[in-house]
Design a protein around this motif. Structure first.
Motif, PDB file in Angstrom:
ATOM      1  N   SER A  54      10.522   4.210   4.940  1.00 33.45           N
ATOM      2  CA  SER A  54      10.813   2.787   5.144  1.00 33.45           C
ATOM      3  C   SER A  54      10.729   2.511   6.643  1.00 33.45           C
ATOM      4  O   SER A  54      10.619   3.440   7.451  1.00 33.45           O
ATOM      5  CB  SER A  54      12.216   2.443   4.627  1.00 33.45           C
ATOM      6  N   ALA A  55      10.817   1.251   7.016  1.00 36.40           N
ATOM      7  CA  ALA A  55      10.775   0.909   8.441  1.00 36.40           C
ATOM      8  C   ALA A  55      11.970   1.525   9.171  1.00 36.40           C
ATOM      9  O   ALA A  55      11.875   1.910  10.336  1.00 36.40           O
ATOM     10  CB  ALA A  55      10.758  -0.602   8.601  1.00 36.40           C
ATOM     11  N   ASP A  56      13.110   1.646   8.481  1.00 33.14           N
ATOM     12  CA  ASP A  56      14.303   2.248   9.094  1.00 33.14           C
ATOM     13  C   ASP A  56      14.252   3.770   9.072  1.00 33.14           C
ATOM     14  O   ASP A  56      14.954   4.436   9.827  1.00 33.14           O
ATOM     15  CB  ASP A  56      15.567   1.806   8.337  1.00 33.14           C
ATOM     16  N   ASN A  57      13.474   4.301   8.177  1.00 28.33           N
ATOM     17  CA  ASN A  57      13.407   5.756   8.008  1.00 28.33           C
ATOM     18  C   ASN A  57      11.938   6.179   7.895  1.00 28.33           C
ATOM     19  O   ASN A  57      11.468   6.603   6.839  1.00 28.33           O
ATOM     20  CB  ASN A  57      14.180   6.146   6.731  1.00 28.33           C
ATOM     21  N   PRO A  58      11.185   6.042   9.032  1.00 35.43           N
ATOM     22  CA  PRO A  58       9.742   6.311   8.951  1.00 35.43           C
ATOM     23  C   PRO A  58       9.438   7.777   8.659  1.00 35.43           C
ATOM     24  O   PRO A  58      10.177   8.667   9.070  1.00 35.43           O
ATOM     25  CB  PRO A  58       9.224   5.898  10.328  1.00 35.43           C
ATOM     26  N   LEU A  59       8.347   7.964   7.949  1.00 41.58           N
ATOM     27  CA  LEU A  59       7.931   9.309   7.540  1.00 41.58           C
ATOM     28  C   LEU A  59       7.285  10.025   8.726  1.00 41.58           C
ATOM     29  O   LEU A  59       6.515   9.417   9.472  1.00 41.58           O
ATOM     30  CB  LEU A  59       6.932   9.153   6.391  1.00 41.58           C
ATOM     31  N   PRO A 109       4.438   0.820  10.127  1.00 38.43           N
ATOM     32  CA  PRO A 109       5.905   0.823  10.202  1.00 38.43           C
ATOM     33  C   PRO A 109       6.559   1.939   9.380  1.00 38.43           C
ATOM     34  O   PRO A 109       7.711   2.295   9.632  1.00 38.43           O
ATOM     35  CB  PRO A 109       6.297  -0.547   9.625  1.00 38.43           C
ATOM     36  N   TYR A 110       5.829   2.484   8.421  1.00 35.65           N
ATOM     37  CA  TYR A 110       6.413   3.497   7.529  1.00 35.65           C
ATOM     38  C   TYR A 110       6.225   4.922   8.046  1.00 35.65           C
ATOM     39  O   TYR A 110       6.672   5.868   7.415  1.00 35.65           O
ATOM     40  CB  TYR A 110       5.781   3.401   6.131  1.00 35.65           C
ATOM     41  N   PHE A 111       5.483   5.079   9.160  1.00 36.03           N
ATOM     42  CA  PHE A 111       5.184   6.416   9.685  1.00 36.03           C
ATOM     43  C   PHE A 111       5.562   6.482  11.159  1.00 36.03           C
ATOM     44  O   PHE A 111       5.450   5.490  11.882  1.00 36.03           O
ATOM     45  CB  PHE A 111       3.684   6.733   9.545  1.00 36.03           C
ATOM     46  N   THR A 112       5.953   7.693  11.604  1.00 40.05           N
ATOM     47  CA  THR A 112       6.218   7.866  13.030  1.00 40.05           C
ATOM     48  C   THR A 112       4.893   8.047  13.755  1.00 40.05           C
ATOM     49  O   THR A 112       3.993   8.743  13.269  1.00 40.05           O
ATOM     50  CB  THR A 112       7.067   9.124  13.292  1.00 40.05           C
ATOM     51  N   ALA A 113       4.762   7.437  14.903  1.00 37.29           N
ATOM     52  CA  ALA A 113       3.632   7.663  15.809  1.00 37.29           C
ATOM     53  C   ALA A 113       2.293   7.716  15.100  1.00 37.29           C
ATOM     54  O   ALA A 113       1.471   8.582  15.368  1.00 37.29           O
ATOM     55  CB  ALA A 113       3.845   8.973  16.574  1.00 37.29           C
ATOM     56  N   MET A 171       0.830  -1.212   0.000  1.00 39.05           N
ATOM     57  CA  MET A 171       0.000   0.000   0.000  1.00 39.05           C
ATOM     58  C   MET A 171       0.864   1.261   0.000  1.00 39.05           C
ATOM     59  O   MET A 171       0.491   2.273  -0.577  1.00 39.05           O
ATOM     60  CB  MET A 171      -0.946  -0.020   1.203  1.00 39.05           C
ATOM     61  N   ILE A 172       2.032   1.198   0.620  1.00 37.49           N
ATOM     62  CA  ILE A 172       2.906   2.378   0.626  1.00 37.49           C
ATOM     63  C   ILE A 172       3.339   2.712  -0.816  1.00 37.49           C
ATOM     64  O   ILE A 172       3.446   3.886  -1.190  1.00 37.49           O
ATOM     65  CB  ILE A 172       4.141   2.159   1.555  1.00 37.49           C
ATOM     66  N   ASP A 173       3.546   1.689  -1.622  1.00 38.22           N
ATOM     67  CA  ASP A 173       3.928   1.928  -3.023  1.00 38.22           C
ATOM     68  C   ASP A 173       2.744   2.489  -3.817  1.00 38.22           C
ATOM     69  O   ASP A 173       2.919   3.302  -4.726  1.00 38.22           O
ATOM     70  CB  ASP A 173       4.410   0.623  -3.679  1.00 38.22           C
ATOM     71  N   PHE A 174       1.553   2.032  -3.456  1.00 42.87           N
ATOM     72  CA  PHE A 174       0.368   2.546  -4.153  1.00 42.87           C
ATOM     73  C   PHE A 174       0.185   4.036  -3.832  1.00 42.87           C
ATOM     74  O   PHE A 174      -0.113   4.850  -4.710  1.00 42.87           O
ATOM     75  CB  PHE A 174      -0.880   1.749  -3.747  1.00 42.87           C
TER      76      PHE A 174
END
Ligand code: SF4
Length: 313
Positions: A253-258, A299-303, A216-219
């Protein structure tokens, strides 16, 4: 043809212009043949009305009425500031009746059967029928026409036969359309109020199925990237905001959440500050995705939480 002709006569116009994307050569051929057939009827009644086909060069924003007018005039397809509206200052500065082909196509049926008969079809708020196009992921893709109020699940699962692959969501209404989890189809009917009441929008009802394996993140990134590409550039929130959103989602990304707050502010800016529905329409599918695909996207976003950030909208 008949509907556009009747509308033209009522409005005092002598030309009907059909704007069709050049990527749809079959549609152009068929409309050209229909015009030739209708012209022979007009010859018999000797009425001075002509049709013209303009082949669009592939710009999505030309679906916006004033960008479309600029395109027909041979100008850069930029959205015009309104007022004045096309009804008084449209094509070549003249009063212009502007609508989609589906609407014009209804007119001849209404003239034959009467407005009351047409209004008897559908729901309280959505009258008549709706054309719905289903993409190639459906078992029986194609163009369907149903009465407004038709059960959405009957259309998707019975008429269209479900899907060729495992699907997790639908995007309804084109590239800026709502993103619905598949589970939502049971509670919806094909009408504007049903979709709106559930936080979605029916729009033009073109439907794309999103496969289960497609992230969904790619969509979401695809939507922003496409809109950045198609933005006419007239207003700053959309010109810069769509490019910014595309960049943010590409980097997430999971390592660099938005940063959820930043993303939420961007959606608010697009919604409040865009001159037309291209920029202003981006937040709806984003918020649908964040609300209904929380587990996949968190996982792709902070809080990212139910009460904060875009998910709380
Ligand atoms: S919202 Fe986008 S497409 Fe619409 S006028 Fe502004 S820049 Fe152009």
């Amino acid at each position: 043809m008949a509907g556009m002709y009747a509308a033209g006569i009522a409005a005092g116009a002598n030309t009907g212009v059909l704007y069709i994307r050049r990527e749809y050569p079959a549609a152009i051929r068929r409309v050209r043949a229909a015009i030739a057939e209708f012209d022979s009827l007009l010859d018999q009644i000797r009425h001075n009305f002509s049709f013209q086909i303009i082949e669009g060069a592939g710009s999505y924003v030309c679906g916006e009425e004033t960008a479309l007018l600029n395109s027909i005039e041979g100008q850069r397809p930029e959205v015009r500031v309104r007022p004045p509206f096309p009804a008084t200052h449209g094509l070549w500065g003249k009063p212009t009746l502007l609508s989609n082909v589906e609407t014009f196509a209804n007119i001849s049926w209404i003239l034959q059967h009467g407005g009351e008969a047409y209004a008897a079809i559908g729901t309280e708020e959505s009258k008549g029928t709706k054309l719905i196009s289903l993409d190639s992921q459906f078992a029986k893709p194609g163009l369907y026409e149903v009465d407004f109020g038709y059960r959405f699940s009957d259309l998707i699962l019975c008429d269209a036969g479900g899907f060729k692959t495992e699907v997790k969501a639908l995007q309804v209404g084109g590239p800026l359309g709502s993103i619905l989890p598949l589970a939502a189809i049971d509670s919806l009917t094909v009408d504007f109020e049903s979709f709106q009441g559930a936080g979605f929008a029916l729009g033009h009802a073109g439907i794309i199925a999103i496969p289960k394996h497609f992230p969904m993140i790619d969509f979401m990134h695809h939507i922003f990237e496409y809109m950045a590409d198609e933005s006419c550039g007239k207003c700053t929130p959309c010109r810069l905001g769509t490019a910014k959103g595309s960049h943010l989602l590409e980097q997430a990304s999971a390592d660099n959440p938005l940063d959820s707050e930043l993303f939420d502010e961007l959606l608010e800016l697009l919604e409040a500050g865009s001159l037309c529905a291209l920029g202003g329409g981006v937040p709806l599918p984003m918020r649908n995705a964040l609300t209904h695909f929380y587990d996949e996207l968190s996982p792709y976003f902070t809080a990212l939480g139910a009460d904060s950030g875009p998910c709380g909208k």
